[in-house]
Design a protein around this motif. Structure first.
Motif, PDB file in Angstrom:
ATOM      1  N   ALA A 171      -5.966   4.770  -3.630  1.00 35.79           N
ATOM      2  CA  ALA A 171      -5.387   3.423  -3.627  1.00 35.79           C
ATOM      3  C   ALA A 171      -3.949   3.448  -4.160  1.00 35.79           C
ATOM      4  O   ALA A 171      -3.046   2.882  -3.514  1.00 35.79           O
ATOM      5  CB  ALA A 171      -6.274   2.475  -4.431  1.00 35.79           C
ATOM      6  N   PRO A 172      -3.706   4.109  -5.328  1.00 36.74           N
ATOM      7  CA  PRO A 172      -2.332   4.132  -5.835  1.00 36.74           C
ATOM      8  C   PRO A 172      -1.337   4.756  -4.854  1.00 36.74           C
ATOM      9  O   PRO A 172      -0.188   4.339  -4.785  1.00 36.74           O
ATOM     10  CB  PRO A 172      -2.444   4.986  -7.106  1.00 36.74           C
ATOM     11  N   GLY A 203      -0.763  -0.020   8.535  1.00 32.50           N
ATOM     12  CA  GLY A 203      -1.044  -0.207   7.117  1.00 32.50           C
ATOM     13  C   GLY A 203      -2.508  -0.048   6.766  1.00 32.50           C
ATOM     14  O   GLY A 203      -2.885  -0.132   5.611  1.00 32.50           O
ATOM     15  N   ILE A 204      -3.351   0.168   7.752  1.00 35.01           N
ATOM     16  CA  ILE A 204      -4.768   0.391   7.471  1.00 35.01           C
ATOM     17  C   ILE A 204      -4.997   1.900   7.442  1.00 35.01           C
ATOM     18  O   ILE A 204      -4.717   2.605   8.415  1.00 35.01           O
ATOM     19  CB  ILE A 204      -5.665  -0.243   8.549  1.00 35.01           C
ATOM     20  N   HIS A 205      -5.475   2.364   6.292  1.00 39.39           N
ATOM     21  CA  HIS A 205      -5.662   3.799   6.134  1.00 39.39           C
ATOM     22  C   HIS A 205      -7.139   4.105   5.991  1.00 39.39           C
ATOM     23  O   HIS A 205      -7.776   3.668   5.041  1.00 39.39           O
ATOM     24  CB  HIS A 205      -4.885   4.292   4.909  1.00 39.39           C
ATOM     25  N   VAL A 206      -7.667   4.823   6.966  1.00 35.39           N
ATOM     26  CA  VAL A 206      -9.094   5.143   6.946  1.00 35.39           C
ATOM     27  C   VAL A 206      -9.273   6.551   6.406  1.00 35.39           C
ATOM     28  O   VAL A 206      -8.626   7.499   6.858  1.00 35.39           O
ATOM     29  CB  VAL A 206      -9.706   5.048   8.361  1.00 35.39           C
ATOM     30  N   LYS A 238      -5.680  -6.975   5.351  1.00 28.72           N
ATOM     31  CA  LYS A 238      -4.502  -6.878   4.499  1.00 28.72           C
ATOM     32  C   LYS A 238      -3.734  -5.600   4.826  1.00 28.72           C
ATOM     33  O   LYS A 238      -4.299  -4.632   5.317  1.00 28.72           O
ATOM     34  CB  LYS A 238      -4.936  -6.844   3.040  1.00 28.72           C
ATOM     35  N   SER A 239      -2.465  -5.590   4.502  1.00 31.23           N
ATOM     36  CA  SER A 239      -1.676  -4.375   4.679  1.00 31.23           C
ATOM     37  C   SER A 239      -0.853  -4.146   3.405  1.00 31.23           C
ATOM     38  O   SER A 239      -0.116  -5.040   3.015  1.00 31.23           O
ATOM     39  CB  SER A 239      -0.742  -4.530   5.885  1.00 31.23           C
ATOM     40  N   PRO A 240      -1.009  -3.044   2.734  1.00 35.56           N
ATOM     41  CA  PRO A 240      -1.881  -1.931   3.087  1.00 35.56           C
ATOM     42  C   PRO A 240      -3.344  -2.233   2.773  1.00 35.56           C
ATOM     43  O   PRO A 240      -3.645  -3.106   1.967  1.00 35.56           O
ATOM     44  CB  PRO A 240      -1.370  -0.818   2.180  1.00 35.56           C
ATOM     45  N   CYS A 241      -4.200  -1.486   3.449  1.00 31.27           N
ATOM     46  CA  CYS A 241      -5.638  -1.604   3.177  1.00 31.27           C
ATOM     47  C   CYS A 241      -6.232  -0.198   3.235  1.00 31.27           C
ATOM     48  O   CYS A 241      -5.998   0.541   4.200  1.00 31.27           O
ATOM     49  CB  CYS A 241      -6.300  -2.498   4.219  1.00 31.27           C
ATOM     50  N   GLU A 275      -9.947 -10.515   2.541  1.00 30.38           N
ATOM     51  CA  GLU A 275      -9.404 -10.523   1.184  1.00 30.38           C
ATOM     52  C   GLU A 275      -9.240  -9.148   0.568  1.00 30.38           C
ATOM     53  O   GLU A 275      -8.618  -9.000  -0.487  1.00 30.38           O
ATOM     54  CB  GLU A 275     -10.334 -11.339   0.269  1.00 30.38           C
ATOM     55  N   ALA A 276      -9.858  -8.124   1.178  1.00 31.39           N
ATOM     56  CA  ALA A 276      -9.978  -6.843   0.484  1.00 31.39           C
ATOM     57  C   ALA A 276      -8.729  -5.974   0.594  1.00 31.39           C
ATOM     58  O   ALA A 276      -8.141  -5.837   1.670  1.00 31.39           O
ATOM     59  CB  ALA A 276     -11.178  -6.082   1.034  1.00 31.39           C
ATOM     60  N   ASP A 277      -8.345  -5.398  -0.540  1.00 33.60           N
ATOM     61  CA  ASP A 277      -7.291  -4.378  -0.539  1.00 33.60           C
ATOM     62  C   ASP A 277      -7.893  -3.010  -0.272  1.00 33.60           C
ATOM     63  O   ASP A 277      -7.247  -2.117   0.263  1.00 33.60           O
ATOM     64  CB  ASP A 277      -6.589  -4.354  -1.903  1.00 33.60           C
ATOM     65  N   VAL A 278      -9.155  -2.863  -0.731  1.00 32.30           N
ATOM     66  CA  VAL A 278      -9.880  -1.619  -0.506  1.00 32.30           C
ATOM     67  C   VAL A 278     -11.256  -1.993   0.043  1.00 32.30           C
ATOM     68  O   VAL A 278     -11.878  -2.937  -0.444  1.00 32.30           O
ATOM     69  CB  VAL A 278     -10.063  -0.831  -1.823  1.00 32.30           C
TER      70      VAL A 278
END
Ligand SMILES: NC(=O)C1=CN([C@@H]2O[C@H](COP(=O)(O)OP(=O)(O)OC[C@H]3O[C@@H](n4cnc5c(N)ncnc54)[C@H](OP(=O)(O)O)[C@@H]3O)[C@@H](O)[C@H]2O)C=CC1
Ligand SMILES: [Fe+2]
Ligand SMILES: [Fe+2]
Lengths: 235, 350
Positions: free
Chosen positions: B144-145, B257-260, B235-238, B213-216
């Motif tokens: 996340a960071p 911005g979505i990182h899987v 959300k972006s980033p997510c 709503e989720a950031d993660v």
């Protein structure tokens, strides 16, 4: 995932042993078992003829088979069923003929594969699947029998293991000729077995598991066994 | 000795694998043939820890494929037979990989201890869920960071929050990591309320609401193949941790911005030679594996021969600490984003 499988749960209920449908199916399945035990007796005596130094041990095994036969005869009586012996004789004839042919040619390896590996592995898996759905009387008897069958399977394994290098070729040949027969026999009784709540896929899978285990014990590798088992499954 | 019980991701993959391993006859068989095929001990392997300790293990293929999920008796038999084979081979601790542990739990196989002549000894098996949960939490904390997400200010949605892994993740994130808010998603209401009470917080939401709503987002429920995600509304980033099975999230949402990130996967510090993993869907199959598999390896390294992860809702933070410390000590690392952030954020699936 859970919701589409719950209805597929098998019932925990035992079959109704008193219906005509059950008794009719039982008359054939039970006959097969009786005939199988009788043949097993005869086969071990015959193999003793080929292996004189083992004759005493083999006679012991043969005696156990007779006891099994009597036990299963009692099971039929208990349910008031007459075993359909002509059906059972016919059912066993291909395997019976192959055994007799090998016997006449003095092929110990083939005889042991048919009786002490194939038939025993088949019996063990079938009895294991039967036990949970058997009537209480038959359950007790079958539980006792299955323990003996392991002794017999073990006998075959040990002999073949000790002689593997000289008998390998004959074993593979015997497997090719006889394993498909076992599958055909299974398919032939699938309907009757289902009435007794014994599932054909379970029977086949458990048989293959026992058979695979036995061959591993004898000294084949998993790849060799998979090739050998494929003979029963495919084609 | 440790054991791994695995299976192929699909029937086609299983056939392909059989062909490669020299089981051509089986490769030709249809699904019915595969249903009655017994499990196979496919290979023996050795693993040497970062501490220098070497252990022996074996890989068992249950010959189960997801196409059999709807056949209760088949699935049950596959799992129990594979366990029987592991026990008969004297394996001390075996991980139930992939669907195996889910089938075990959902079909209540605990009451099926007797299989043929074998009485299964439960202490020889582990679901591997404690390590999986720990790895997923670590993946959240370290990745996340990297995306500029400050967890103390972040909302973390756990999809499958009431599950064995999900509930452990919630516990850890609320007590250890300290996130701003947990968004709890599952289908049944009562377990969600119980979890919320146990956690002393968290908000229960529907999946679509939580995603907005989720950031993660931590996915620890098997996704229905039909699920579709409106990537534009996220959300972006997510950061999305794909802990489900099969790992197919990247095909539903990635980029912008979505990182899987593939969740619950660890990488070992050195190469392991095993043929089976060559065929698993890992980017670096010599080193990467499911965290649940790695748990069996860790327990063997540590000489802990007990069903470490077992049943549902038994994963304590203490156990996560223990397995996490072992994981680091022996040379495992949770899969991270670093290599994949640029230029294309999406992870490729094999
Ligand atoms: N290393 C790895 O990558 C591993 C991955 N896994 C995967 O992790 C996942 C979870 O495993 P585990 O915790 O053992 O499973 P559980 O069965 O314990 O939990 C599943 C959770 O998902 C919820 N859920 C199921 N379907 C849906 C749905 N359609 N929408 C929302 N929520 C849903 C369930 O609650 P409810 O029923 O109320 O919806 C429950 O909270 C599985 O997909 C498994 O394959 C497992 C082990 C290792
Ligand atoms: Fe007998
Ligand atoms: Fe016998």
């Amino acid at each position: 995932m859970t919701e589409n499988v719950t209805e597929a749960f098998p019932s925990d209920q035992l079959p109704d042993f008193s219906t005509d449908t059950y008794k009719d199916a039982y008359s054939r399945i039970n006959a097969i078992v009786i005939e199988g035990e009788q043949e097993a007796h005869d086969n071990y005596i015959s193999i003793g003829g080929l292996l004189p130094d083992q004759a005493e041990e083999l006679t012991k095994l043969a005696r156990m088979e007779l006891k099994h036969m009597k036990g299963f005869t009692a099971c039929a009586n208990n349910l008031g069923v007459t075993a359909d012996m002509p059906f059972a004789k016919e059912f066993f004839s291909p395997l019976h003929n192959n055994f007799q042919k090998a016997l006449a040619e003095g092929k110990v390896t083939t005889c042991l594969l048919i009786q002490a590996i194939l038939i025993e592995a088949f019996a063990i898996s079938a009895y294991h699947i039967y036990i949970p759905v058997a009537d209480p009387f038959a359950r007790k008897i079958t539980e006792g029998v299955v323990k003996d069958e392991y002794t017999h399977l073990n006998y075959g394994q040990e002999w073949l293991k000790a002689n593997l290098e000289t008998v390998r070729g004959e074993l593979e040949q015997a497997n090719r000729e006889n394993l498909p027969l076992v599958r055909k026999m299974l398919e032939q009784v699938a309907g009757d077995a289902a009435v007794l709540q014994m599932d054909q896929e379970d029977l086949m899978a458990d048989f293959l598991t026992s058979y695979q285990e036995a061959l591993l014990e004898v000294g084949f590798t998993s790849r060799e066994i998979a090739k050998m088992a494929a003979a029963a499954l495919i084609g | 000795m440790f054991g791994l019980i695995g299976h192929s991701t699909s029937f086609e993959a299983a056939r392909e694998k059989a062909r490669t391993l020299g089981f051509e006859e089986f490769a030709e068989g249809d699904l019915d043939v595969w249903c009655s095929a017994p499990p196979q001990l496919v290979e023996h392997l050795q693993v040497t820890s970062a501490t220098g300790k070497t252990i022996e293990g074996a890989y068992i293929d249950s010959c189960f494929v997801p196409e059999m999920l709807s056949r209760f008796k088949t699935a049950r038999r596959k799992v129990l037979s594979a366990m029987e084979l592991a026990q008969k081979n004297g394996i001390d601790i075996t991980a139930l990989g992939g669907f195996t542990s889910i089938i075990f739990e959902n079909f209540n196989l605990l009451k099926e201890q007797q299989i043929r002549s074998t009485t299964l000894e439960w202490e020889r098996f582990t679901t591997g869920n404690t390590h999986t949960a720990w790895v997923i939490c670590r993946q959240v904390e370290t990745n996340a960071p990297k995306l500029g997400i400050d967890l103390s200010q972040a909302r973390v949605a756990v999809i499958g929050a009431t599950g064995d892994i999900g509930s452990a993740v919630c516990r850890w994130l609320s007590q250890r990591t300290g996130v701003k808010e947990l968004l709890l998603v599952a289908r049944q209401a009562q377990p969600l309320l119980d979890l919320q009470q146990e956690l002393g917080g968290g908000r229960i939401l529907k999946l679509e609401e939580a995603l907005l709503e989720a950031d993660v987002v931590v996915w620890v429920a098997s996704l229905p193949q039909t699920l579709s995600i409106d990537a534009a509304s996220l959300k972006s980033p997510c950061l999305m941790i794909d802990g489900g099975y099969p790992k197919n999230l990247d095909t539903k949402a990635s980029g912008n911005g979505i990182h899987v990130l593939k969740g619950g996967i660890v990488e070992f510090f050195s190469d392991i030679t095993w043929q089976m993993m060559e065929m698993a869907e890992m980017d670096n199959p010599k080193r990467q594996m499911f965290a649940c598999f790695a748990e069996a390896i860790l327990l063997e390294f540590e000489g802990i021969h007990t069903n470490f992860s077992w049943g549902r809702n038994n994963i304590s933070l203490d156990k996560m600490d223990l397995i996490g410390a072992a994981s680091l000590r022996h040379g495992f690392q949770a899969l991270g984003l670093s290599a994949q952030i640029d230029p294309t954020p999406a992870l490729t699936t094999a």
